[in-house]
Design a protein around this motif. Structure first.
Motif, PDB file in Angstrom:
ATOM      1  N   VAL A  11       0.841  -1.184   0.000  1.00  0.00           N
ATOM      2  CA  VAL A  11       0.000   0.000   0.000  1.00  0.00           C
ATOM      3  C   VAL A  11       0.877   1.235   0.000  1.00  0.00           C
ATOM      4  N   ASP A  12       0.639   2.152  -0.946  1.00  0.00           N
ATOM      5  CA  ASP A  12       1.208   3.494  -0.938  1.00  0.00           C
ATOM      6  C   ASP A  12       0.059   4.411  -1.333  1.00  0.00           C
ATOM      7  N   TYR A  13       0.113   5.051  -2.477  1.00  0.00           N
ATOM      8  CA  TYR A  13      -1.043   5.805  -2.970  1.00  0.00           C
ATOM      9  C   TYR A  13      -1.934   4.927  -3.835  1.00  0.00           C
ATOM     10  N   ALA A  14      -1.610   3.654  -3.862  1.00  0.00           N
ATOM     11  CA  ALA A  14      -2.358   2.624  -4.564  1.00  0.00           C
ATOM     12  C   ALA A  14      -2.216   1.355  -3.738  1.00  0.00           C
ATOM     13  N   VAL A  15      -2.876   0.294  -4.179  1.00  0.00           N
ATOM     14  CA  VAL A  15      -2.652  -1.023  -3.595  1.00  0.00           C
ATOM     15  C   VAL A  15      -2.107  -1.906  -4.717  1.00  0.00           C
ATOM     16  N   THR A  16      -1.041  -2.650  -4.417  1.00  0.00           N
ATOM     17  CA  THR A  16      -0.407  -3.508  -5.407  1.00  0.00           C
ATOM     18  C   THR A  16      -0.415  -4.936  -4.909  1.00  0.00           C
ATOM     19  N   PHE A  17      -0.907  -5.835  -5.744  1.00  0.00           N
ATOM     20  CA  PHE A  17      -0.876  -7.270  -5.480  1.00  0.00           C
ATOM     21  C   PHE A  17       0.261  -7.856  -6.304  1.00  0.00           C
ATOM     22  N   SER A  18       1.121  -8.636  -5.672  1.00  0.00           N
ATOM     23  CA  SER A  18       2.184  -9.340  -6.395  1.00  0.00           C
ATOM     24  C   SER A  18       1.834 -10.823  -6.428  1.00  0.00           C
ATOM     25  N   PHE A  19       1.966 -11.408  -7.614  1.00  0.00           N
ATOM     26  CA  PHE A  19       1.631 -12.813  -7.837  1.00  0.00           C
ATOM     27  C   PHE A  19       2.879 -13.572  -8.263  1.00  0.00           C
ATOM     28  N   ASP A  20       3.131 -14.710  -7.623  1.00  0.00           N
ATOM     29  CA  ASP A  20       4.247 -15.569  -8.003  1.00  0.00           C
ATOM     30  C   ASP A  20       3.811 -16.485  -9.133  1.00  0.00           C
ATOM     31  N   GLU A  43     -20.124  -6.139   0.246  1.00  0.00           N
ATOM     32  CA  GLU A  43     -19.300  -5.299  -0.625  1.00  0.00           C
ATOM     33  C   GLU A  43     -18.937  -3.981   0.045  1.00  0.00           C
ATOM     34  N   VAL A  44     -17.662  -3.602  -0.113  1.00  0.00           N
ATOM     35  CA  VAL A  44     -17.184  -2.311   0.364  1.00  0.00           C
ATOM     36  C   VAL A  44     -16.454  -1.624  -0.791  1.00  0.00           C
ATOM     37  N   VAL A  45     -16.480  -0.308  -0.796  1.00  0.00           N
ATOM     38  CA  VAL A  45     -15.715   0.462  -1.772  1.00  0.00           C
ATOM     39  C   VAL A  45     -14.464   0.955  -1.071  1.00  0.00           C
ATOM     40  N   LEU A  46     -13.316   0.621  -1.644  1.00  0.00           N
ATOM     41  CA  LEU A  46     -12.031   0.963  -1.050  1.00  0.00           C
ATOM     42  C   LEU A  46     -11.352   2.038  -1.878  1.00  0.00           C
ATOM     43  N   SER A  47     -10.667   2.941  -1.196  1.00  0.00           N
ATOM     44  CA  SER A  47     -10.029   4.078  -1.849  1.00  0.00           C
ATOM     45  C   SER A  47      -8.549   4.128  -1.474  1.00  0.00           C
ATOM     46  N   PRO A  48      -7.676   3.573  -2.305  1.00  0.00           N
ATOM     47  CA  PRO A  48      -6.256   3.533  -1.964  1.00  0.00           C
ATOM     48  C   PRO A  48      -5.626   4.909  -1.762  1.00  0.00           C
ATOM     49  N   GLU A  49      -6.021   5.885  -2.539  1.00  0.00           N
ATOM     50  CA  GLU A  49      -5.391   7.194  -2.453  1.00  0.00           C
ATOM     51  C   GLU A  49      -5.852   7.997  -1.244  1.00  0.00           C
ATOM     52  N   ASP A  51      -7.956   6.811   1.458  1.00  0.00           N
ATOM     53  CA  ASP A  51      -8.189   6.111   2.721  1.00  0.00           C
ATOM     54  C   ASP A  51      -7.369   4.825   2.784  1.00  0.00           C
ATOM     55  N   PRO A  52      -6.044   4.927   2.886  1.00  0.00           N
ATOM     56  CA  PRO A  52      -5.226   3.711   2.912  1.00  0.00           C
ATOM     57  C   PRO A  52      -5.524   2.806   4.102  1.00  0.00           C
ATOM     58  N   THR A  53      -5.948   3.360   5.223  1.00  0.00           N
ATOM     59  CA  THR A  53      -6.250   2.519   6.382  1.00  0.00           C
ATOM     60  C   THR A  53      -7.501   1.676   6.160  1.00  0.00           C
ATOM     61  N   VAL A  58      -8.888  -6.026   2.107  1.00  0.00           N
ATOM     62  CA  VAL A  58      -8.299  -6.618   0.910  1.00  0.00           C
ATOM     63  C   VAL A  58      -6.961  -7.304   1.208  1.00  0.00           C
ATOM     64  N   LEU A  59      -6.339  -6.975   2.336  1.00  0.00           N
ATOM     65  CA  LEU A  59      -5.059  -7.584   2.680  1.00  0.00           C
ATOM     66  C   LEU A  59      -5.183  -9.084   2.942  1.00  0.00           C
ATOM     67  N   ALA A  60      -6.393  -9.554   3.243  1.00  0.00           N
ATOM     68  CA  ALA A  60      -6.611 -10.988   3.454  1.00  0.00           C
ATOM     69  C   ALA A  60      -6.358 -11.794   2.184  1.00  0.00           C
ATOM     70  N   CYS A  61      -6.358 -11.157   1.034  1.00  0.00           N
ATOM     71  CA  CYS A  61      -6.097 -11.855  -0.229  1.00  0.00           C
ATOM     72  C   CYS A  61      -4.659 -12.357  -0.325  1.00  0.00           C
TER      73      CYS A  61
END
Length: 124
Positions: A11-20, A43-49, A51-53, A58-61
């Protein structure tokens, strides 16, 4: 992307998922608001820029894998995970809401105006 495990969420100003993957690492970066439905189904609406908290759900993914990922011609993206959760990113008229990068110089971008752009070693 189906079957790939989520190795990391950043998480920074976005959320990034890395896949192996056997051929290398793929990164999906989401920088605009997106809908997330956890396995519990609310359903929830998430805002990376802005509301990073609020990105906590989504971190459970991080400890699951992709069942299906679909990028549509109009620039929107849907992704389902093995734990039953899913996310949806709409296209944007003004911004690049998401991009996927990977091996072989792969880059898929949801472009402003609602379209997809694709680059890779094979297309350059």
């Amino acid at each position: 992307m189906a079957g790939l495990p989520v190795a990391q969420c950043r998480v920074d100003y976005a959320v990034t998922f890395s896949f192996d993957a056997p051929d290398g690492i793929y990164d999906l970066r989401i920088s605009e608001d997106f809908a997330f439905v956890p396995a519990e189904g609310v359903e929830v609406v998430l805002s990376p820029e802005t509301d990073p908290t609020g990105l906590g759900p989504v971190l459970a993914c991080t400890r699951t894998s992709v069942v299906e990922a679909l990028a549509f011609d109009d620039g929107h993206l849907t992704m389902s995970f093995a734990d039953g959760s899913r996310l949806m990113v709409d296209s944007s008229q003004e911004y690049e809401p998401w991009m996927l990068s990977g091996p072989a110089k792969l880059l898929v971008v949801s472009t402003p105006g609602g379209a997809l752009a694709l680059w890779s070693e094979e297309t350059t």
